[in-house]
Enzyme design. Structure first.
Site, PDB file in Angstrom:
ATOM      1  N   LYS A 153      38.777  37.329  -2.080  1.00  0.00           N
ATOM      2  CA  LYS A 153      39.264  35.979  -1.990  1.00  0.00           C
ATOM      3  C   LYS A 153      38.340  35.014  -2.719  1.00  0.00           C
ATOM      4  O   LYS A 153      38.688  33.887  -2.990  1.00  0.00           O
ATOM      5  CB  LYS A 153      39.320  35.523  -0.509  1.00  0.00           C
ATOM      6  CG  LYS A 153      40.305  36.287   0.335  1.00  0.00           C
ATOM      7  CD  LYS A 153      40.294  35.745   1.764  1.00  0.00           C
ATOM      8  CE  LYS A 153      39.399  36.656   2.573  1.00  0.00           C
ATOM      9  NZ  LYS A 153      39.437  36.381   4.021  1.00  0.00           N
ATOM     10  N   GLU A 168      36.247  37.395 -11.681  1.00  0.00           N
ATOM     11  CA  GLU A 168      35.486  37.765 -10.486  1.00  0.00           C
ATOM     12  C   GLU A 168      34.544  36.614 -10.135  1.00  0.00           C
ATOM     13  O   GLU A 168      34.112  35.873 -11.017  1.00  0.00           O
ATOM     14  CB  GLU A 168      34.742  39.063 -10.829  1.00  0.00           C
ATOM     15  CG  GLU A 168      33.752  39.637  -9.876  1.00  0.00           C
ATOM     16  CD  GLU A 168      34.260  40.059  -8.526  1.00  0.00           C
ATOM     17  OE1 GLU A 168      34.840  39.217  -7.844  1.00  0.00           O
ATOM     18  OE2 GLU A 168      34.011  41.215  -8.137  1.00  0.00           O
ATOM     19  N   ASP A 204      27.124  41.327  -8.651  1.00  0.00           N
ATOM     20  CA  ASP A 204      25.837  41.469  -7.950  1.00  0.00           C
ATOM     21  C   ASP A 204      25.351  42.906  -8.118  1.00  0.00           C
ATOM     22  O   ASP A 204      24.762  43.237  -9.156  1.00  0.00           O
ATOM     23  CB  ASP A 204      26.047  41.073  -6.484  1.00  0.00           C
ATOM     24  CG  ASP A 204      24.758  40.917  -5.702  1.00  0.00           C
ATOM     25  OD1 ASP A 204      23.697  41.338  -6.199  1.00  0.00           O
ATOM     26  OD2 ASP A 204      24.786  40.376  -4.591  1.00  0.00           O
TER      27      ASP A 204
HETATM   28  P1  XMP Z   1      28.954  43.647  -5.940  1.00  0.00           P
HETATM   29  O1  XMP Z   1      28.702  43.350  -7.382  1.00  0.00           O
HETATM   30  O2  XMP Z   1      27.663  43.681  -5.168  1.00  0.00           O
HETATM   31  O3  XMP Z   1      29.759  42.417  -5.353  1.00  0.00           O
HETATM   32  O4  XMP Z   1      29.728  44.896  -5.718  1.00  0.00           O
HETATM   33  C1  XMP Z   1      30.923  42.582  -4.625  1.00  0.00           C
HETATM   34  C2  XMP Z   1      31.381  41.346  -3.932  1.00  0.00           C
HETATM   35  O5  XMP Z   1      30.404  40.983  -2.976  1.00  0.00           O
HETATM   36  C3  XMP Z   1      30.387  39.615  -2.806  1.00  0.00           C
HETATM   37  N1  XMP Z   1      29.018  39.122  -3.058  1.00  0.00           N
HETATM   38  C4  XMP Z   1      28.562  37.966  -2.594  1.00  0.00           C
HETATM   39  N2  XMP Z   1      29.174  37.040  -1.841  1.00  0.00           N
HETATM   40  N3  XMP Z   1      27.224  35.735  -1.922  1.00  0.00           N
HETATM   41  C5  XMP Z   1      28.488  35.922  -1.499  1.00  0.00           C
HETATM   42  O6  XMP Z   1      29.036  35.053  -0.814  1.00  0.00           O
HETATM   43  C6  XMP Z   1      26.532  36.625  -2.697  1.00  0.00           C
HETATM   44  O7  XMP Z   1      25.369  36.390  -3.051  1.00  0.00           O
HETATM   45  C7  XMP Z   1      27.244  37.815  -3.040  1.00  0.00           C
HETATM   46  N4  XMP Z   1      26.919  38.888  -3.754  1.00  0.00           N
HETATM   47  C8  XMP Z   1      28.034  39.677  -3.758  1.00  0.00           C
HETATM   48  C9  XMP Z   1      31.390  39.033  -3.779  1.00  0.00           C
HETATM   49  O8  XMP Z   1      32.602  38.805  -3.131  1.00  0.00           O
HETATM   50  C10 XMP Z   1      31.558  40.125  -4.804  1.00  0.00           C
HETATM   51  O9  XMP Z   1      32.820  40.075  -5.389  1.00  0.00           O
END
Ligand code: XMP
Ligand code: MG
Length: 186
Positions: A48, A104, A108
């Site tokens: 979302k 996206e 991260d």
């Molecule tokens: P990764 O790249 O780690 O990211 O697979 C997957 C999803 O995780 C969420 N995400 C975050 N959401 N603060 C957030 O609120 C953050 O620092 C953060 N890092 C990752 C995000 O939805 C991303 O699509």
């Protein structure tokens, strides 16, 4: 505890201001519009967190496109990636032979997008690219680089402009690092 009064009280540092977000999206949106003009792309939003970015970026591109959304989860609501990808909603359209652009909120660890790319690539799109609002290279656990990035940010858990902590803060107009006091007792 999440404050009832002012969400900004829970923000340690603002990393990207509202004005910076708008002007950068206009800039990248123009580039993407030029790149995808005449290609009738399918632009996929990863729910979302992408919602405000998706709305602003697709308008900034100013070209005909088809829109679609999917929902996956690797975080399970908390702050650590569980590493397990769960499909909550798939896209509605067939992407075979089509130019696909994924929008996206944040790249991260890269775990989510890498798994997602593999699944979508098997469906035979003509091209498959990623545009992320935020790139946090320090968090990377798998090899993956976004094709287009609006902002590179340092380490730290961020919220705002779509990004959440326990579904809160998505409606903040800027992006900032959440104060540790908000989540240390959780
Ligand atoms: P990764 O790249 O780690 O990211 O697979 C997957 C999803 O995780 C969420 N995400 C975050 N959401 N603060 C957030 O609120 C953050 O620092 C953060 N890092 C990752 C995000 O939805 C991303 O699509
Ligand atoms: Mg989240």
């Amino acid at each position: 505890m999440i404050h009832e009064t002012d969400m900004m009280q829970d923000i340690e540092t603002v990393l990207v201001t509202e004005e910076e977000i708008h002007s950068r999206i206009r800039e990248v949106g123009k580039q993407l519009g030029d790149l995808y003009r005449g290609k009738n792309p399918i632009v996929i939003g990863v729910l979302k967190g992408v919602v405000p970015f998706y709305a602003e970026m697709t308008q900034a591109m100013q070209i005909p496109m088809q829109e679609d959304f999917l929902s996956v989860s690797s975080y399970g609501g908390g702050m650590q990636s569980s590493g397990k990808l769960t499909f909550r909603k798939d896209i509605d359209q067939d992407i075979r032979g089509r130019h696909v652009l994924i929008l996206e909120d944040i790249l991260d660890t890269g775990v989510t997008l890498k798994a997602l790319l593999e699944i979508l690539r098997e469906r035979g799109p003509a091209s498959l690219k990623i545009c992320t609002l935020l790139d946090k290279p320090s968090g990377r656990k798998v090899e993956l680089d976004p094709d287009y990035t609006c902002f590179v940010i340092p380490d730290g858990f961020v919220v705002g402009y779509g990004l959440d902590y326990k579904e809160y803060y998505r409606n903040l107009p800027c992006v900032g690092i959440l104060k540790k006091s908000v989540y240390q007792d959780d």
